[in-house]
Design a protein around this motif. Structure first.
Motif, PDB file in Angstrom:
ATOM      1  N   HIS A 106       0.881  -1.170   0.000  1.00  0.00           N
ATOM      2  CA  HIS A 106       0.000   0.000   0.000  1.00  0.00           C
ATOM      3  C   HIS A 106       0.914   1.213   0.000  1.00  0.00           C
ATOM      4  CE1 HIS A 106      -2.481   2.931   2.627  1.00  0.00           C
ATOM      5  NE2 HIS A 106      -2.672   3.200   1.358  1.00  0.00           N
ATOM      6  N   LEU A 107       0.829   2.050  -1.012  1.00  0.00           N
ATOM      7  CA  LEU A 107       1.705   3.203  -1.142  1.00  0.00           C
ATOM      8  C   LEU A 107       1.033   4.480  -0.657  1.00  0.00           C
ATOM      9  CD1 LEU A 107       3.165   2.623  -4.719  1.00  0.00           C
ATOM     10  CD2 LEU A 107       4.189   2.017  -2.526  1.00  0.00           C
ATOM     11  N   VAL A 108       1.813   5.294   0.031  1.00  0.00           N
ATOM     12  CA  VAL A 108       1.409   6.642   0.380  1.00  0.00           C
ATOM     13  C   VAL A 108       2.462   7.548  -0.246  1.00  0.00           C
ATOM     14  CG1 VAL A 108       0.933   8.296   2.217  1.00  0.00           C
ATOM     15  CG2 VAL A 108       0.365   5.877   2.542  1.00  0.00           C
ATOM     16  N   LEU A 109       2.089   8.200  -1.343  1.00  0.00           N
ATOM     17  CA  LEU A 109       3.013   9.068  -2.058  1.00  0.00           C
ATOM     18  C   LEU A 109       2.900  10.483  -1.499  1.00  0.00           C
ATOM     19  CD1 LEU A 109       2.420   7.897  -5.740  1.00  0.00           C
ATOM     20  CD2 LEU A 109       3.906   6.907  -3.975  1.00  0.00           C
ATOM     21  N   VAL A 110       4.035  11.114  -1.262  1.00  0.00           N
ATOM     22  CA  VAL A 110       4.067  12.452  -0.680  1.00  0.00           C
ATOM     23  C   VAL A 110       4.807  13.381  -1.632  1.00  0.00           C
ATOM     24  CG1 VAL A 110       4.800  13.839   1.291  1.00  0.00           C
ATOM     25  CG2 VAL A 110       4.098  11.463   1.639  1.00  0.00           C
ATOM     26  N   GLY A 111       4.185  14.522  -1.910  1.00  0.00           N
ATOM     27  CA  GLY A 111       4.810  15.522  -2.756  1.00  0.00           C
ATOM     28  C   GLY A 111       4.254  16.892  -2.427  1.00  0.00           C
ATOM     29  N   ARG A 112       4.870  17.924  -2.982  1.00  0.00           N
ATOM     30  CA  ARG A 112       4.413  19.281  -2.664  1.00  0.00           C
ATOM     31  C   ARG A 112       3.661  19.944  -3.802  1.00  0.00           C
ATOM     32  NH1 ARG A 112      10.483  20.841  -2.597  1.00  0.00           N
ATOM     33  NH2 ARG A 112      10.758  21.410  -4.759  1.00  0.00           N
ATOM     34  N   ASN A 113       3.579  19.279  -4.960  1.00  0.00           N
ATOM     35  CA  ASN A 113       2.887  19.839  -6.118  1.00  0.00           C
ATOM     36  C   ASN A 113       1.717  18.923  -6.468  1.00  0.00           C
ATOM     37  OD1 ASN A 113       2.356  19.885  -9.123  1.00  0.00           O
ATOM     38  ND2 ASN A 113       3.701  21.671  -8.968  1.00  0.00           N
ATOM     39  N   ALA A 114       0.497  19.453  -6.370  1.00  0.00           N
ATOM     40  CA  ALA A 114      -0.709  18.635  -6.549  1.00  0.00           C
ATOM     41  C   ALA A 114      -0.782  17.981  -7.929  1.00  0.00           C
ATOM     42  CB  ALA A 114      -1.952  19.480  -6.300  1.00  0.00           C
ATOM     43  N   CYS A 148       2.494  17.707   0.912  1.00  0.00           N
ATOM     44  CA  CYS A 148       3.264  18.133   2.073  1.00  0.00           C
ATOM     45  C   CYS A 148       4.489  18.892   1.606  1.00  0.00           C
ATOM     46  CB  CYS A 148       3.687  16.934   2.914  1.00  0.00           C
ATOM     47  SG  CYS A 148       4.599  17.393   4.412  1.00  0.00           S
ATOM     48  N   ASP A 149       4.637  20.094   2.114  1.00  0.00           N
ATOM     49  CA  ASP A 149       5.845  20.878   1.905  1.00  0.00           C
ATOM     50  C   ASP A 149       6.634  20.761   3.207  1.00  0.00           C
ATOM     51  OD1 ASP A 149       7.827  22.774   1.684  1.00  0.00           O
ATOM     52  OD2 ASP A 149       6.508  24.325   0.860  1.00  0.00           O
ATOM     53  N   PHE A 150       7.766  20.079   3.158  1.00  0.00           N
ATOM     54  CA  PHE A 150       8.520  19.811   4.378  1.00  0.00           C
ATOM     55  C   PHE A 150       9.125  21.057   5.010  1.00  0.00           C
ATOM     56  CE2 PHE A 150       8.172  15.529   2.709  1.00  0.00           C
ATOM     57  CZ  PHE A 150       7.880  14.816   3.861  1.00  0.00           C
ATOM     58  N   THR A 151       8.999  22.213   4.359  1.00  0.00           N
ATOM     59  CA  THR A 151       9.427  23.461   4.995  1.00  0.00           C
ATOM     60  C   THR A 151       8.325  24.049   5.869  1.00  0.00           C
ATOM     61  OG1 THR A 151       8.753  24.877   3.150  1.00  0.00           O
ATOM     62  CG2 THR A 151      11.003  23.976   3.076  1.00  0.00           C
ATOM     63  N   SER A 152       7.143  23.438   5.841  1.00  0.00           N
ATOM     64  CA  SER A 152       6.010  23.903   6.640  1.00  0.00           C
ATOM     65  C   SER A 152       5.735  22.917   7.769  1.00  0.00           C
ATOM     66  CB  SER A 152       4.760  24.030   5.758  1.00  0.00           C
ATOM     67  OG  SER A 152       3.598  24.140   6.566  1.00  0.00           O
ATOM     68  N   LEU A 153       5.940  23.337   8.996  1.00  0.00           N
ATOM     69  CA  LEU A 153       5.699  22.464  10.141  1.00  0.00           C
ATOM     70  C   LEU A 153       4.238  22.029  10.220  1.00  0.00           C
ATOM     71  CD1 LEU A 153       7.069  21.044  12.447  1.00  0.00           C
ATOM     72  CD2 LEU A 153       6.767  23.090  13.849  1.00  0.00           C
ATOM     73  N   ASP A 154       3.313  22.890   9.839  1.00  0.00           N
ATOM     74  CA  ASP A 154       1.901  22.503   9.814  1.00  0.00           C
ATOM     75  C   ASP A 154       1.661  21.366   8.829  1.00  0.00           C
ATOM     76  OD1 ASP A 154       1.176  24.371  11.750  1.00  0.00           O
ATOM     77  OD2 ASP A 154       0.558  25.872  10.275  1.00  0.00           O
ATOM     78  N   ASP A 155       2.286  21.445   7.652  1.00  0.00           N
ATOM     79  CA  ASP A 155       2.166  20.363   6.672  1.00  0.00           C
ATOM     80  C   ASP A 155       2.747  19.060   7.211  1.00  0.00           C
ATOM     81  OD1 ASP A 155       1.048  22.146   4.867  1.00  0.00           O
ATOM     82  OD2 ASP A 155       2.551  21.793   3.289  1.00  0.00           O
ATOM     83  N   VAL A 156       3.899  19.152   7.852  1.00  0.00           N
ATOM     84  CA  VAL A 156       4.553  17.954   8.394  1.00  0.00           C
ATOM     85  C   VAL A 156       3.691  17.322   9.482  1.00  0.00           C
ATOM     86  CG1 VAL A 156       6.580  17.092   9.633  1.00  0.00           C
ATOM     87  CG2 VAL A 156       6.857  18.748   7.772  1.00  0.00           C
ATOM     88  N   ARG A 157       3.111  18.148  10.336  1.00  0.00           N
ATOM     89  CA  ARG A 157       2.239  17.618  11.392  1.00  0.00           C
ATOM     90  C   ARG A 157       1.011  16.939  10.797  1.00  0.00           C
ATOM     91  NH1 ARG A 157       3.152  22.865  14.829  1.00  0.00           N
ATOM     92  NH2 ARG A 157       4.774  22.139  16.252  1.00  0.00           N
ATOM     93  N   ALA A 158       0.427  17.551   9.780  1.00  0.00           N
ATOM     94  CA  ALA A 158      -0.749  16.958   9.139  1.00  0.00           C
ATOM     95  C   ALA A 158      -0.393  15.628   8.483  1.00  0.00           C
ATOM     96  CB  ALA A 158      -1.334  17.919   8.110  1.00  0.00           C
ATOM     97  N   LEU A 159       0.754  15.580   7.816  1.00  0.00           N
ATOM     98  CA  LEU A 159       1.197  14.330   7.194  1.00  0.00           C
ATOM     99  C   LEU A 159       1.434  13.265   8.252  1.00  0.00           C
ATOM    100  CD1 LEU A 159       2.176  12.642   4.778  1.00  0.00           C
ATOM    101  CD2 LEU A 159       4.456  13.632   5.161  1.00  0.00           C
ATOM    102  N   ALA A 160       2.117  13.632   9.330  1.00  0.00           N
ATOM    103  CA  ALA A 160       2.396  12.671  10.396  1.00  0.00           C
ATOM    104  C   ALA A 160       1.109  12.104  10.972  1.00  0.00           C
ATOM    105  CB  ALA A 160       3.224  13.325  11.497  1.00  0.00           C
ATOM    106  N   GLY A 161       0.114  12.948  11.192  1.00  0.00           N
ATOM    107  CA  GLY A 161      -1.166  12.466  11.706  1.00  0.00           C
ATOM    108  C   GLY A 161      -1.830  11.486  10.770  1.00  0.00           C
ATOM    109  N   ALA A 162      -1.782  11.780   9.484  1.00  0.00           N
ATOM    110  CA  ALA A 162      -2.390  10.887   8.495  1.00  0.00           C
ATOM    111  C   ALA A 162      -1.640   9.567   8.413  1.00  0.00           C
ATOM    112  CB  ALA A 162      -2.416  11.569   7.127  1.00  0.00           C
ATOM    113  N   VAL A 163      -0.322   9.633   8.446  1.00  0.00           N
ATOM    114  CA  VAL A 163       0.492   8.417   8.329  1.00  0.00           C
ATOM    115  C   VAL A 163       0.373   7.555   9.579  1.00  0.00           C
ATOM    116  CG1 VAL A 163       2.874   7.591   8.202  1.00  0.00           C
ATOM    117  CG2 VAL A 163       2.089   9.374   6.635  1.00  0.00           C
ATOM    118  N   LEU A 164       0.340   8.193  10.738  1.00  0.00           N
ATOM    119  CA  LEU A 164       0.234   7.421  11.978  1.00  0.00           C
ATOM    120  C   LEU A 164      -1.092   6.686  12.098  1.00  0.00           C
ATOM    121  CD1 LEU A 164       1.985   9.817  14.496  1.00  0.00           C
ATOM    122  CD2 LEU A 164       2.843   7.644  13.586  1.00  0.00           C
ATOM    123  N   ALA A 165      -2.078   7.103  11.338  1.00  0.00           N
ATOM    124  CA  ALA A 165      -3.367   6.407  11.348  1.00  0.00           C
ATOM    125  C   ALA A 165      -3.276   5.056  10.639  1.00  0.00           C
ATOM    126  CB  ALA A 165      -4.431   7.283  10.687  1.00  0.00           C
TER     127      ALA A 165
END
Length: 95
Positions: free
Chosen positions: A27-35, A58-75
């Motif tokens: 199961h892949l979760v692809l992460v990128g910053r350009n939709a 996710c833009d890894f320069t944005s802590l809010d983006d990183v937190r949102a990604l982490a929450g989604a991935v941890l699920a």
């Protein structure tokens, strides 16, 4: 089924990794910053035979983006992480 998170999944090593790992049934979760690029990667990986493919912006320069990604991935249940970043061993003995 394992869940594999790939950052930088829209091109080069990240996209090729997604193709290879997806073909193995993960199961892949692809992460990128350009939709648009991320959607194209999802389409390409799915067309190459990957089963379950999710994506997250996710833009890894944005802590809010990183937190949102982490929450989604941890699920997710079983997670292995891969990054398109590579490093070489500092000495020949570390190979």
């Amino acid at each position: 089924m394992k869940t594999v998170v790939l950052s930088g999944a829209t091109a080069c090593i990240g996209l090729e990794s997604a193709m290879q790992i997806g073909a193995q049934g993960a199961h892949l979760v692809l992460v990128g910053r350009n939709a648009a690029k991320l959607q194209r990667a999802v389409d390409d990986v799915t067309a190459a035979g990957a089963g379950a493919v999710d994506s997250h912006l996710c833009d890894f320069t944005s802590l809010d983006d990183v937190r949102a990604l982490a929450g989604a991935v941890l699920a997710a249940t079983t997670i292995s992480t891969y990054s398109s970043t590579m490093s070489a061993p500092s000495t020949p003995n570390e190979r």
